[in-house]
Motif scaffolding. Structure first.
Motif, PDB file in Angstrom:
ATOM      1  N   MET A  19       0.821  -1.208   0.000  1.00 14.25           N
ATOM      2  CA  MET A  19       0.000   0.000   0.000  1.00 14.25           C
ATOM      3  C   MET A  19       0.863   1.270   0.000  1.00 14.25           C
ATOM      4  SD  MET A  19      -2.879  -1.076  -0.483  1.00 14.25           S
ATOM      5  CE  MET A  19      -3.566   0.565  -0.533  1.00 14.25           C
ATOM      6  N   LEU A  20       1.974   1.249   0.746  1.00 14.75           N
ATOM      7  CA  LEU A  20       2.858   2.419   0.758  1.00 14.75           C
ATOM      8  C   LEU A  20       3.422   2.673  -0.633  1.00 14.75           C
ATOM      9  CD1 LEU A  20       4.742   1.900   4.139  1.00 14.75           C
ATOM     10  CD2 LEU A  20       3.200   3.776   3.568  1.00 14.75           C
ATOM     11  N   GLY A  21       3.720   1.609  -1.362  1.00 17.88           N
ATOM     12  CA  GLY A  21       4.205   1.757  -2.730  1.00 17.88           C
ATOM     13  C   GLY A  21       3.165   2.396  -3.630  1.00 17.88           C
ATOM     14  N   HIS A  22       1.904   1.924  -3.528  1.00 18.57           N
ATOM     15  CA  HIS A  22       0.827   2.504  -4.345  1.00 18.57           C
ATOM     16  C   HIS A  22       0.586   3.968  -3.982  1.00 18.57           C
ATOM     17  CE1 HIS A  22      -0.534  -0.858  -6.732  1.00 18.57           C
ATOM     18  NE2 HIS A  22      -0.561  -1.651  -5.661  1.00 18.57           N
ATOM     19  N   ILE A  23       0.647   4.291  -2.679  1.00 18.22           N
ATOM     20  CA  ILE A  23       0.435   5.678  -2.237  1.00 18.22           C
ATOM     21  C   ILE A  23       1.550   6.576  -2.778  1.00 18.22           C
ATOM     22  CG2 ILE A  23       0.413   7.200  -0.217  1.00 18.22           C
ATOM     23  CD1 ILE A  23      -0.922   4.821   1.297  1.00 18.22           C
ATOM     24  N   ALA A  24       2.808   6.107  -2.666  1.00 20.59           N
ATOM     25  CA  ALA A  24       3.942   6.905  -3.152  1.00 20.59           C
ATOM     26  C   ALA A  24       3.841   7.142  -4.654  1.00 20.59           C
ATOM     27  CB  ALA A  24       5.252   6.197  -2.809  1.00 20.59           C
ATOM     28  N   LEU A  25       3.442   6.122  -5.409  1.00 15.49           N
ATOM     29  CA  LEU A  25       3.293   6.270  -6.856  1.00 15.49           C
ATOM     30  C   LEU A  25       2.151   7.230  -7.193  1.00 15.49           C
ATOM     31  CD1 LEU A  25       3.831   2.542  -7.849  1.00 15.49           C
ATOM     32  CD2 LEU A  25       5.219   4.440  -8.670  1.00 15.49           C
ATOM     33  N   ALA A  26       1.051   7.133  -6.444  1.00 14.16           N
ATOM     34  CA  ALA A  26      -0.103   8.001  -6.701  1.00 14.16           C
ATOM     35  C   ALA A  26       0.259   9.459  -6.484  1.00 14.16           C
ATOM     36  CB  ALA A  26      -1.261   7.600  -5.795  1.00 14.16           C
ATOM     37  N   ARG A  27       1.132   9.719  -5.494  1.00 20.75           N
ATOM     38  CA  ARG A  27       1.561  11.098  -5.234  1.00 20.75           C
ATOM     39  C   ARG A  27       2.362  11.664  -6.395  1.00 20.75           C
ATOM     40  NH1 ARG A  27       3.373  10.469   1.136  1.00 20.75           N
ATOM     41  NH2 ARG A  27       1.304  10.768   2.024  1.00 20.75           N
ATOM     42  N   GLN A  28       2.938  10.774  -7.201  1.00 20.85           N
ATOM     43  CA  GLN A  28       3.698  11.213  -8.376  1.00 20.85           C
ATOM     44  C   GLN A  28       2.866  11.134  -9.655  1.00 20.85           C
ATOM     45  OE1 GLN A  28       6.662  12.584  -7.897  1.00 20.85           O
ATOM     46  NE2 GLN A  28       6.398  12.143  -5.716  1.00 20.85           N
ATOM     47  N   GLY A  29       1.556  10.907  -9.493  1.00 22.99           N
ATOM     48  CA  GLY A  29       0.669  10.894 -10.650  1.00 22.99           C
ATOM     49  C   GLY A  29       0.400   9.526 -11.240  1.00 22.99           C
ATOM     50  N   ILE A  30       1.040   8.466 -10.713  1.00 17.30           N
ATOM     51  CA  ILE A  30       0.796   7.111 -11.224  1.00 17.30           C
ATOM     52  C   ILE A  30      -0.210   6.447 -10.277  1.00 17.30           C
ATOM     53  CG2 ILE A  30       1.864   4.918 -11.876  1.00 17.30           C
ATOM     54  CD1 ILE A  30       4.514   6.451 -12.135  1.00 17.30           C
ATOM     55  N   ASP A  31      -1.508   6.691 -10.538  1.00 19.56           N
ATOM     56  CA  ASP A  31      -2.544   6.281  -9.598  1.00 19.56           C
ATOM     57  C   ASP A  31      -3.067   4.864  -9.829  1.00 19.56           C
ATOM     58  OD1 ASP A  31      -3.776   6.788 -11.965  1.00 19.56           O
ATOM     59  OD2 ASP A  31      -5.141   8.326 -11.210  1.00 19.56           O
ATOM     60  N   SER A  32      -2.579   4.195 -10.865  1.00 15.75           N
ATOM     61  CA  SER A  32      -3.002   2.814 -11.122  1.00 15.75           C
ATOM     62  C   SER A  32      -1.994   2.145 -12.039  1.00 15.75           C
ATOM     63  CB  SER A  32      -4.383   2.789 -11.782  1.00 15.75           C
ATOM     64  OG  SER A  32      -4.304   3.331 -13.097  1.00 15.75           O
ATOM     65  N   GLU A  33      -2.112   0.831 -12.158  1.00 14.74           N
ATOM     66  CA  GLU A  33      -1.202   0.116 -13.057  1.00 14.74           C
ATOM     67  C   GLU A  33      -1.462   0.514 -14.507  1.00 14.74           C
ATOM     68  OE1 GLU A  33       0.693  -4.316 -13.701  1.00 14.74           O
ATOM     69  OE2 GLU A  33      -0.881  -4.002 -12.217  1.00 14.74           O
ATOM     70  N   LYS A  37       1.301   1.689 -17.227  1.00 15.93           N
ATOM     71  CA  LYS A  37       1.477   1.040 -18.528  1.00 15.93           C
ATOM     72  C   LYS A  37       1.311   2.033 -19.671  1.00 15.93           C
ATOM     73  CE  LYS A  37       0.329  -3.691 -17.205  1.00 15.93           C
ATOM     74  NZ  LYS A  37      -0.648  -4.800 -17.301  1.00 15.93           N
ATOM     75  N   ALA A  38       0.388   2.984 -19.514  1.00 17.57           N
ATOM     76  CA  ALA A  38       0.197   4.009 -20.554  1.00 17.57           C
ATOM     77  C   ALA A  38       1.444   4.878 -20.690  1.00 17.57           C
ATOM     78  CB  ALA A  38      -1.018   4.872 -20.197  1.00 17.57           C
ATOM     79  N   ALA A  39       2.042   5.217 -19.547  1.00 19.93           N
ATOM     80  CA  ALA A  39       3.277   6.012 -19.576  1.00 19.93           C
ATOM     81  C   ALA A  39       4.406   5.232 -20.239  1.00 19.93           C
ATOM     82  CB  ALA A  39       3.673   6.390 -18.151  1.00 19.93           C
ATOM     83  N   MET A  40       4.485   3.937 -19.946  1.00 20.55           N
ATOM     84  CA  MET A  40       5.530   3.108 -20.548  1.00 20.55           C
ATOM     85  C   MET A  40       5.324   2.956 -22.052  1.00 20.55           C
ATOM     86  SD  MET A  40       7.558   2.596 -18.123  1.00 20.55           S
ATOM     87  CE  MET A  40       8.668   1.512 -19.013  1.00 20.55           C
ATOM     88  N   GLU A  41       4.070   2.889 -22.487  1.00 21.83           N
ATOM     89  CA  GLU A  41       3.777   2.805 -23.929  1.00 21.83           C
ATOM     90  C   GLU A  41       4.242   4.068 -24.646  1.00 21.83           C
ATOM     91  OE1 GLU A  41      -0.361   1.973 -24.391  1.00 21.83           O
ATOM     92  OE2 GLU A  41      -0.183  -0.055 -23.546  1.00 21.83           O
ATOM     93  N   LYS A  42       4.068   5.226 -23.983  1.00 17.37           N
ATOM     94  CA  LYS A  42       4.546   6.489 -24.568  1.00 17.37           C
ATOM     95  C   LYS A  42       6.056   6.460 -24.740  1.00 17.37           C
ATOM     96  CE  LYS A  42       1.183  10.027 -23.251  1.00 17.37           C
ATOM     97  NZ  LYS A  42       0.992  11.257 -22.444  1.00 17.37           N
ATOM     98  N   ILE A  43       6.733   5.964 -23.700  1.00 15.43           N
ATOM     99  CA  ILE A  43       8.200   5.880 -23.754  1.00 15.43           C
ATOM    100  C   ILE A  43       8.638   4.944 -24.869  1.00 15.43           C
ATOM    101  CG2 ILE A  43      10.252   5.103 -22.477  1.00 15.43           C
ATOM    102  CD1 ILE A  43       8.815   6.023 -19.915  1.00 15.43           C
ATOM    103  N   GLU A  44       7.953   3.808 -24.990  1.00 20.47           N
ATOM    104  CA  GLU A  44       8.292   2.825 -26.028  1.00 20.47           C
ATOM    105  C   GLU A  44       8.091   3.409 -27.427  1.00 20.47           C
ATOM    106  OE1 GLU A  44       9.745   0.069 -25.793  1.00 20.47           O
ATOM    107  OE2 GLU A  44       9.208  -1.042 -23.987  1.00 20.47           O
ATOM    108  N   LYS A  45       7.030   4.206 -27.609  1.00 20.63           N
ATOM    109  CA  LYS A  45       6.774   4.823 -28.917  1.00 20.63           C
ATOM    110  C   LYS A  45       7.882   5.823 -29.264  1.00 20.63           C
ATOM    111  CE  LYS A  45       1.756   4.353 -29.101  1.00 20.63           C
ATOM    112  NZ  LYS A  45       0.445   5.062 -29.001  1.00 20.63           N
ATOM    113  N   LYS A  46       8.281   6.607 -28.262  1.00 24.99           N
ATOM    114  CA  LYS A  46       9.378   7.555 -28.497  1.00 24.99           C
ATOM    115  C   LYS A  46      10.657   6.815 -28.853  1.00 24.99           C
ATOM    116  CE  LYS A  46       8.101  11.706 -25.946  1.00 24.99           C
ATOM    117  NZ  LYS A  46       8.547  12.705 -24.956  1.00 24.99           N
ATOM    118  N   ARG A  47      10.867   5.690 -28.174  1.00 26.06           N
ATOM    119  CA  ARG A  47      12.082   4.905 -28.438  1.00 26.06           C
ATOM    120  C   ARG A  47      12.031   4.297 -29.840  1.00 26.06           C
ATOM    121  NH1 ARG A  47      14.387  -0.140 -27.102  1.00 26.06           N
ATOM    122  NH2 ARG A  47      12.394  -0.962 -26.408  1.00 26.06           N
ATOM    123  N   ALA A  48      10.836   3.962 -30.305  1.00 21.48           N
ATOM    124  CA  ALA A  48      10.692   3.401 -31.658  1.00 21.48           C
ATOM    125  C   ALA A  48      11.075   4.433 -32.719  1.00 21.48           C
ATOM    126  CB  ALA A  48       9.256   2.929 -31.871  1.00 21.48           C
TER     127      ALA A  48
END
Length: 335
Positions: A19-33, A37-48
């Motif tokens: 839960m502490l991990g989920h709370i810390a991530l949510a504070r940085q704007g990553i409120d769910s898995e 994953k959407a953020a990682m897809e953006k990174i992957e597209k830029k890398r492509a």
């Protein structure tokens, strides 16, 4: 399976770590898995679009992507290795635990060498101002009346430094198993738990915990004292380049100086931070900065340090078990 586990500490740590991990991530704007994953897809597209000119660059990009996934999994309580309960993982983990208990019984003496970086970063005067408090602290610990308001405040800001020994309990096995581990149900599990107790005994008897605790306490006070000396006498905290590495620009330094009007001191010696009176934004940035600084002085391994593709795999962990400090020191101290 958790219903069959009767170790309340293990169950609580599994839940709280996740839960502490989920709370810390949510504070940085990553409120769910899904957000992650959407953020990682953006990174992957830029890398492509920009895969890298050389094979070395392409390999580095792949490793950086893997580090992000590893960091996310670690924060939400998932094992980084593929299957921590596989036979090969158990054998290698058991070898490491036996080696630790067998070889680390004089590590406390080696830990004293970190006094050098502490003195060079913080400064002799700032460090020595709080050495007398160390004797008083040890005296209070003898009768169980250990209380130091300044340390408690700084420790909270830095993520529990003063409670380091408590944070490394035998039941805390999230690094190996994640938060999905369902207790000790067979002989091998019980063997590993016994080796964990041996490792804890070694860490205590070698002086590792006590010396590390002493160095961390003095370093925390010394870092905070540096900023007080800057506020009162306009003494330099550290070089401008180092301040920038910690995320402190001129504007933030001026704001920190302004918030230091809330602290308490006696003849220039810091006694209390009174963080509850600080501007929350300044407090957050200040605590991040001293946390980053402190983990460099009294070296602690962070995600991304060293050879990540070795440090996140059981075989790699076994091969470089007693070399991780030196590998991490390359980036923490030399770079």
């Amino acid at each position: 399976a958790d219903l069959l586990e009767n170790d309340s500490e293990l169950l609580f740590l599994n839940y709280s770590n996740t839960m502490l991990g989920h709370i810390a991530l949510a504070r940085q704007g990553i409120d769910s898995e899904g957000t992650f994953k959407a953020a990682m897809e953006k990174i992957e597209k830029k890398r492509a679009y920009n895969p890298g000119k050389t094979e070395a660059e392409r390999t580095r990009h792949k490793l950086e992507i893997k580090q992000l996934y590893d960091a996310y999994n670690h924060l939400v309580g998932r094992p980084i290795d593929t299957d921590p309960t596989a036979r090969s993982s158990r054998i290698l983990r058991t070898i490491r635990k036996i080696q630790y208990a067998r070889n680390m019984n004089q590590v406390g003496f080696a830990q004293l060498m970190e006094m050098g970086p502490a003195l060079s970063h913080v400064g002799w005067l700032q460090f020595m101002k709080h050495v007398p408090e160390l004797r008083k602290m040890i005296k209070r610990m003898e009768n169980g009346n250990y209380k130091d308001d300044l340390l408690e405040e700084l420790s909270d800001a830095m993520g529990g430094w003063v409670n380091g020994r408590l944070m490394h309990q035998v039941t805390n096995q999230i690094d190996d198993f994640g938060a999905t581990f369902n207790g000790h149900t067979n002989k091998w599990d019980k063997l590993e738990r016994g080796l964990d107790h041996m490792g804890k005994f070694t860490a205590n008897m070698s002086g590792f915990h006590s010396i590390n605790h002493m160095l961390q306490n003095l370093t925390m006070k010394g870092m905070a004292q540096n900023f007080l000396d800057y506020s009162l006498k306009n003494k330099r905290v550290m070089s401008t380049d180092r301040l920038r590495e910690l995320g402190i620009d001129d504007a933030l330094l001026a704001r920190i100086k302004n918030e230091y009007r809330h602290v308490e001191h006696k003849n220039g010696k810091l006694t209390k931070m009174n963080f509850d009176k600080w501007d929350p934004d300044v407090y957050a940035k200040f605590s991040y900065a001293i946390g980053l600084w402190g983990r460099r002085i009294i070296q602690e391994q962070d995600f991304g340090d060293g050879v990540s593709y070795l440090m996140s795999k059981e075989l790699g962990k076994t091969l470089i078990q007693f070399r991780t400090f030196a590998i991490t020191a390359y980036s923490k101290q030399l770079l």
